[in-house]
Scaffold this motif. Sequence first.
Motif: not given
Length: 329
Positions: A93-95, A62-65, A87-88, A299-308
């Motif tokens: 920004g997402v982080f 989703s971040n790439l899109l 992308i960087s 856990l959904g929020y945690l997944a977002g943190i890991v992904a960012s």
Amino acid sequence: GDADRWGDGRVKGVIGPLVKLLVSAGLIALFLLQIDFADVTAAVATARPSYLGLAVVLFVVSNLLGALQWRELLRVQGIELPVLRIISLYFVGVFFNNFLVSNIGGDAVRVYDLKRITGEGSKGFAATFLDRFVGLFVLILFSVVTLSRNPALWSPSIALPIAALVCVIAGILVFGFSRRLSATILRVIDRIAPQALIALLNRIRDGFIAYRKAYGTLGRVLLFACGVQLLRIAVYYSVGFGMNLTAGFDHYVIFIPLIAIVAAVPISFGGIGVRENLGALFFARVGVSGAEALAMMFLGYLAGIVASLAGGVSFVFRRYVRKEDADEE
């Protein structure tokens, strides 16, 4: 004198974040007083790791899109940067969205980075504002369409926020794309509003007007936005499915957009507390317990943190370059 003003500024700079930290802690404490924390940990333990991993992958995609969506909007403003740099910046920004006082704080970081690299602060703001607005528009569209197919879930607690958000979006669209109406509105509020607000509204209007005839770009951006928001809803669905929750995907499409929008209001860090309480309130309507909802939202929020995390790494090791140099990379 200057020392006093500097001291007052430092105090205000500390008080604001402290209040938001207390709000986050208070909301979590209020929630935990109503349930058994052992039930939360037990719910977390039921989550299958494979689905948590899938949630992280979905968020990364989703971040790439999202970065490609932002790139389309930047191009209309005349800002051309290499895809990898876009992308960087997007991941950075997402982080920061996860750790600043709302989940839109990272947008300010993106605008700041663009200004440092290209010198185009106003144009970067316009593209980033519209990027966020399109995401909001798509989220509400998803909620409205899906809720219309689930009349059993209709209630004032859901219908009224959606109706209010639809009105806000309609107002912004009219203000942004109508030169005559927006000029009239600005003349009226210029007599009562501070100049900083007037300047902001002018920047928003100018940003929208630049896209009035960019039909191809807007079409592509809407397609990207649909993909981005569906994937981010699927992050929570993947977590919930891995926990064997009873809620269907359509329930997530109704609830997650509302939760995400309210969590963006800058009253807590990263929407912490707000997200969990709303998750419990909404998902209780489809048979999910408070402990399960808290575990799923966390856990959904945690997944977002890991992904960012890639954005955090990029922020630490990045270097600023002039636009001319960036074009050569």
